[in-house]
Write a protein that holds these residues in place. Structure first.
Motif, PDB file in Angstrom:
ATOM      1  N   GLY A 175       0.816  -1.209   0.000  1.00 24.35           N
ATOM      2  CA  GLY A 175       0.000   0.000   0.000  1.00 24.35           C
ATOM      3  C   GLY A 175       0.846   1.253   0.000  1.00 24.35           C
ATOM      4  O   GLY A 175       0.572   2.215  -0.733  1.00 24.35           O
ATOM      5  N   LEU A 176       1.892   1.268   0.832  1.00 24.88           N
ATOM      6  CA  LEU A 176       2.834   2.387   0.853  1.00 24.88           C
ATOM      7  C   LEU A 176       3.473   2.578  -0.514  1.00 24.88           C
ATOM      8  O   LEU A 176       3.539   3.698  -1.045  1.00 24.88           O
ATOM      9  CB  LEU A 176       3.911   2.122   1.910  1.00 24.88           C
ATOM     10  CG  LEU A 176       5.211   2.928   1.808  1.00 24.88           C
ATOM     11  CD1 LEU A 176       4.953   4.416   1.952  1.00 24.88           C
ATOM     12  CD2 LEU A 176       6.220   2.445   2.863  1.00 24.88           C
ATOM     13  N   GLN A 177       3.939   1.498  -1.084  1.00 27.67           N
ATOM     14  CA  GLN A 177       4.645   1.549  -2.361  1.00 27.67           C
ATOM     15  C   GLN A 177       3.749   2.087  -3.470  1.00 27.67           C
ATOM     16  O   GLN A 177       4.136   2.961  -4.257  1.00 27.67           O
ATOM     17  CB  GLN A 177       5.126   0.138  -2.695  1.00 27.67           C
ATOM     18  CG  GLN A 177       6.225   0.041  -3.707  1.00 27.67           C
ATOM     19  CD  GLN A 177       6.782  -1.377  -3.773  1.00 27.67           C
ATOM     20  OE1 GLN A 177       6.230  -2.306  -3.188  1.00 27.67           O
ATOM     21  NE2 GLN A 177       7.864  -1.544  -4.487  1.00 27.67           N
ATOM     22  N   ILE A 178       2.530   1.554  -3.549  1.00 32.03           N
ATOM     23  CA  ILE A 178       1.585   1.954  -4.592  1.00 32.03           C
ATOM     24  C   ILE A 178       1.166   3.411  -4.409  1.00 32.03           C
ATOM     25  O   ILE A 178       1.161   4.198  -5.361  1.00 32.03           O
ATOM     26  CB  ILE A 178       0.360   1.022  -4.592  1.00 32.03           C
ATOM     27  CG1 ILE A 178       0.771  -0.384  -5.056  1.00 32.03           C
ATOM     28  CG2 ILE A 178      -0.760   1.575  -5.475  1.00 32.03           C
ATOM     29  CD1 ILE A 178      -0.284  -1.446  -4.794  1.00 32.03           C
ATOM     30  N   ALA A 179       0.795   3.770  -3.172  1.00 30.25           N
ATOM     31  CA  ALA A 179       0.313   5.125  -2.914  1.00 30.25           C
ATOM     32  C   ALA A 179       1.395   6.164  -3.205  1.00 30.25           C
ATOM     33  O   ALA A 179       1.134   7.193  -3.842  1.00 30.25           O
ATOM     34  CB  ALA A 179      -0.168   5.236  -1.470  1.00 30.25           C
ATOM     35  N   ALA A 180       2.620   5.898  -2.755  1.00 31.72           N
ATOM     36  CA  ALA A 180       3.716   6.847  -2.995  1.00 31.72           C
ATOM     37  C   ALA A 180       4.013   6.973  -4.483  1.00 31.72           C
ATOM     38  O   ALA A 180       4.245   8.076  -4.995  1.00 31.72           O
ATOM     39  CB  ALA A 180       4.956   6.400  -2.230  1.00 31.72           C
ATOM     40  N   ALA A 181       3.990   5.853  -5.205  1.00 37.98           N
ATOM     41  CA  ALA A 181       4.281   5.874  -6.636  1.00 37.98           C
ATOM     42  C   ALA A 181       3.240   6.662  -7.413  1.00 37.98           C
ATOM     43  O   ALA A 181       3.542   7.248  -8.462  1.00 37.98           O
ATOM     44  CB  ALA A 181       4.371   4.451  -7.182  1.00 37.98           C
ATOM     45  N   LEU A 182       2.000   6.681  -6.908  1.00 37.40           N
ATOM     46  CA  LEU A 182       0.922   7.393  -7.591  1.00 37.40           C
ATOM     47  C   LEU A 182       0.755   8.825  -7.101  1.00 37.40           C
ATOM     48  O   LEU A 182      -0.206   9.500  -7.460  1.00 37.40           O
ATOM     49  CB  LEU A 182      -0.389   6.614  -7.438  1.00 37.40           C
ATOM     50  CG  LEU A 182      -0.398   5.222  -8.097  1.00 37.40           C
ATOM     51  CD1 LEU A 182      -1.752   4.534  -7.896  1.00 37.40           C
ATOM     52  CD2 LEU A 182      -0.092   5.323  -9.588  1.00 37.40           C
ATOM     53  N   GLY A 183       1.674   9.286  -6.264  1.00 30.06           N
ATOM     54  CA  GLY A 183       1.683  10.702  -5.882  1.00 30.06           C
ATOM     55  C   GLY A 183       0.893  11.064  -4.649  1.00 30.06           C
ATOM     56  O   GLY A 183       0.585  12.245  -4.436  1.00 30.06           O
ATOM     57  N   ALA A 184       0.568  10.090  -3.810  1.00 31.78           N
ATOM     58  CA  ALA A 184      -0.179  10.369  -2.588  1.00 31.78           C
ATOM     59  C   ALA A 184       0.769  10.691  -1.439  1.00 31.78           C
ATOM     60  O   ALA A 184       1.934  10.295  -1.434  1.00 31.78           O
ATOM     61  CB  ALA A 184      -1.049   9.170  -2.214  1.00 31.78           C
ATOM     62  N   THR A 185       0.264  11.408  -0.458  1.00 33.07           N
ATOM     63  CA  THR A 185       0.946  11.579   0.822  1.00 33.07           C
ATOM     64  C   THR A 185       0.624  10.370   1.682  1.00 33.07           C
ATOM     65  O   THR A 185      -0.538   9.991   1.805  1.00 33.07           O
ATOM     66  CB  THR A 185       0.466  12.870   1.521  1.00 33.07           C
ATOM     67  OG1 THR A 185       0.830  13.998   0.735  1.00 33.07           O
ATOM     68  CG2 THR A 185       1.077  12.994   2.911  1.00 33.07           C
ATOM     69  N   VAL A 186       1.643   9.750   2.271  1.00 29.29           N
ATOM     70  CA  VAL A 186       1.440   8.501   2.995  1.00 29.29           C
ATOM     71  C   VAL A 186       1.852   8.652   4.457  1.00 29.29           C
ATOM     72  O   VAL A 186       2.952   9.115   4.768  1.00 29.29           O
ATOM     73  CB  VAL A 186       2.240   7.343   2.365  1.00 29.29           C
ATOM     74  CG1 VAL A 186       1.933   6.028   3.087  1.00 29.29           C
ATOM     75  CG2 VAL A 186       1.924   7.223   0.881  1.00 29.29           C
ATOM     76  N   ILE A 187       0.938   8.266   5.358  1.00 31.62           N
ATOM     77  CA  ILE A 187       1.195   8.198   6.793  1.00 31.62           C
ATOM     78  C   ILE A 187       1.223   6.727   7.188  1.00 31.62           C
ATOM     79  O   ILE A 187       0.311   5.974   6.839  1.00 31.62           O
ATOM     80  CB  ILE A 187       0.099   8.929   7.601  1.00 31.62           C
ATOM     81  CG1 ILE A 187      -0.036  10.385   7.159  1.00 31.62           C
ATOM     82  CG2 ILE A 187       0.385   8.842   9.097  1.00 31.62           C
ATOM     83  CD1 ILE A 187      -1.249  11.097   7.755  1.00 31.62           C
ATOM     84  N   VAL A 188       2.253   6.307   7.896  1.00 34.14           N
ATOM     85  CA  VAL A 188       2.373   4.910   8.327  1.00 34.14           C
ATOM     86  C   VAL A 188       2.402   4.854   9.845  1.00 34.14           C
ATOM     87  O   VAL A 188       3.114   5.627  10.493  1.00 34.14           O
ATOM     88  CB  VAL A 188       3.643   4.252   7.754  1.00 34.14           C
ATOM     89  CG1 VAL A 188       3.780   2.811   8.259  1.00 34.14           C
ATOM     90  CG2 VAL A 188       3.617   4.276   6.231  1.00 34.14           C
ATOM     91  N   THR A 189       1.639   3.919  10.419  1.00 34.14           N
ATOM     92  CA  THR A 189       1.657   3.695  11.855  1.00 34.14           C
ATOM     93  C   THR A 189       2.358   2.375  12.172  1.00 34.14           C
ATOM     94  O   THR A 189       2.260   1.408  11.418  1.00 34.14           O
ATOM     95  CB  THR A 189       0.237   3.650  12.443  1.00 34.14           C
ATOM     96  OG1 THR A 189      -0.450   2.481  11.970  1.00 34.14           O
ATOM     97  CG2 THR A 189      -0.558   4.886  12.061  1.00 34.14           C
ATOM     98  N   SER A 190       3.077   2.346  13.291  1.00 37.41           N
ATOM     99  CA  SER A 190       3.737   1.133  13.755  1.00 37.41           C
ATOM    100  C   SER A 190       4.113   1.342  15.215  1.00 37.41           C
ATOM    101  O   SER A 190       4.158   2.478  15.704  1.00 37.41           O
ATOM    102  CB  SER A 190       4.986   0.835  12.924  1.00 37.41           C
ATOM    103  OG  SER A 190       5.734  -0.242  13.470  1.00 37.41           O
ATOM    104  N   SER A 191       4.401   0.254  15.922  1.00 38.10           N
ATOM    105  CA  SER A 191       4.886   0.355  17.296  1.00 38.10           C
ATOM    106  C   SER A 191       6.405   0.325  17.358  1.00 38.10           C
ATOM    107  O   SER A 191       6.988   0.416  18.437  1.00 38.10           O
ATOM    108  CB  SER A 191       4.321  -0.788  18.143  1.00 38.10           C
ATOM    109  OG  SER A 191       4.760  -2.034  17.636  1.00 38.10           O
TER     110      SER A 191
END
Length: 336
Positions: A175-191
Motif C-alpha cells: 500500500g505504501l509503495q503503490i500510494a507513494a508511486a501514484l503521488g499520494a501523501t502517505v502516513i504509516v503507523t507502527s509500534s
C-alpha cells in the motif's frame, strides 16, 4: 514429487511428503513451481482459524511463480516455457464478487503451491513480469493485489490524496509503495521506531508510533491540518476501526483488510454517518485486476520488499519467521 502438506492443525503438522505428480486436465496447465511467498492467511490456515473444516492433508500456500511445462486439452492462454503467477481467487476472473470467490483458493479448498509442481486451470494464472526475479514475482499475487484493489480499483486513489497505512506487513508495504508511486501523501503507523525509520526511507511522508501515541487518530488529524485522511488500509480490526473512522476525512474510505485485533468491532455510528464514510471489506481481487496491477508495476518498475528467502527444505523456518513478524514478504525458493 515433494510437497509441504498440512496433516493437522499446528506447525508441527506441516510435513514434507512424497505425493504423486499432478497431470493437467482439460483447460489446465502444469506449472513447475519456482518460488512461493507466505501471507498471514497461511498462518491462519495452519492454526485452524481460517478454515476449521479444512480437508487434510492438503498442500499449502497460494502465492507462487513458476514455468508452464505441460498443457491440458483446450488451453489457449499459455504455452510451455511461459512464466506465470497464481491468482489467489482461482475462479474470480472479473466482475463483482459473489461471496464465493475465496472458497476456491490454493492451500484451502485446492492443493497449494508449496510443491515441486502445480496443476491449475489456465484462468487462474497471469503472466509474470519479465523484469522481476522469481522471488519478487512470487511476492505479488495476494498482498499486492489486495492493496491495489483497495486503493486503486475501488478507492480510485489519485495524486494529492492522503493515505494512512497501518503496520508494516505485506499488504501495508505494498500500500505504501503503490500510494507513494501514484503521488499520494502517505502516513504509516507502527509500534517500532526501527520500522518507522525504514518506511520513511521507502517513501512514507509521516509516521506515527502508536505505542507512544495510542490515540493515533488525533495525530493523523493534526498531520492533515484537521482535515483527515482520504484512505485508510485497516489491517487491525477490533477497536482500532473506531479510531480509523475518527481519522478519516469526510467522504473518505476505509478498506477493511485485517483482523489482527479481533473478528468483531464496535463503532460509533454517528461519526460514520456524519463523515459519510465508506467502509469496504476487501478480499483480494479478480484476475483482471491482477493483470492491470502487473502492467502498472511493469510500467513503474516497482519491486516488492523481500524480508527473507528460505530454501524449500526450510519451509518451517519460513513459517516461524511469519509468526515472529517480518518487514516485507517471506519467500520460499522451491527450485534453484
Amino acid at each position: 514429487m515433494k510437497a509441504w502438506q498440512l496433516t493437522g492443525f499446528g506447525l508441527d503438522h506441516l510435513v514434507l511428503n512424497d505425493i504423486p505428480k499432478p497431470e493437467p486436465g482439460p483447460d489446465e496447465v502444469l506449472v513447475r513451481v519456482s518460488a512461493v511467498s507466505l501471507n498471514y492467511r497461511d498462518k491462519l490456515l495452519c492454526d485452524g482459524k481460517y478454515n476449521p473444516h479444512l480437508e487434510l492433508p492438503i498442500t499449502q500456500v497460494a502465492d507462487a511463480v513458476g514455468e508452464v511445462v505441460a498443457l491440458g486439452t483446450g488451453v489457449t492462454r499459455f504455452r510451455p516455457g511461459d512464466r506465470v503467477v497464481t491468482n489467489y481467487c482461482t475462479r474470480w476472473i472479473d466482475g463483482q464478487p459473489t461471496s464465493k470467490e475465496t472458497l476456491y483458493s490454493l492451500g484451502n479448498t485446492l492443493p497449494g503451491a508449496l510443491a515441486e509442481f502445480l496443476a491449475l486451470t489456465e484462468d487462474a494464472l497471469a503472466a509474470a513480469p519479465a523484469y522481476l526475479t522469481d522471488e519478487e514475482a512470487a511476492a505479488l499475487p495476494c498482498a499486492a493485489l489486495t492493496a491495489w484493489y483497495a486503493l486503486v480499483e475501488k478507492g480510485q486513489l489519485h495524486a494529492g490524496q492522503t493515505v494512512l497505512i497501518q503496520g508494516t506487513g505485506g499488504v501495508s508495504l505494498f500500500g505504501l509503495q503503490i500510494a507513494a508511486a501514484l503521488g499520494a501523501t502517505v502516513i504509516v503507523t507502527s509500534s517500532s521506531d526501527e520500522k518507522l525509520a525504514r518506511v520513511k526511507a521507502l517513501g512514507a511522508t509521516h509516521t506515527i508510533n502508536y505505542s507512544r501515541t495510542p490515540n493515533w487518530e488525533n495525530e493523523a488529524l493534526a498531520l492533515t491540518g484537521k482535515q483527515g485522511v482520504d484512505h485508510i488500509l485497516e489491517v487491525v480490526g477490533g477497536k482500532n476501526l473506531a479510531q480509523s473512522i475518527e481519522a478519516l476525512k469526510p467522504g473518505g474510505q476505509i478498506s477493511i483488510i485485517g483482523i489482527l485485533d479481533g473478528f468483531d468491532s464496535t463503532i460509533a455510528l454517528f461519526s460514520l454517518i456524519k463523515k459519510q464514510a465508506v467502509l469496504r471489506g476487501i478480499s483480494v481481487g479478480p484476475r483482471r485486476a491482477l493483470e492491470d496491477m502487473l502492467r502498472k508495476f511493469d510500467e513503474l518498475k516497482l519491486r516488492p520488499f523481500i524480508d527473507s528467502v528460505y530454501a524449500f527444505n526450510d519451509a518451517r523456518a519460513a513459517y516461524d519467521r511469519l509468526e515472529k513478524g517480518a518487514f516485507g514478504k517471506i519467500v520460499i525458493r522451491v527450485r534453484d
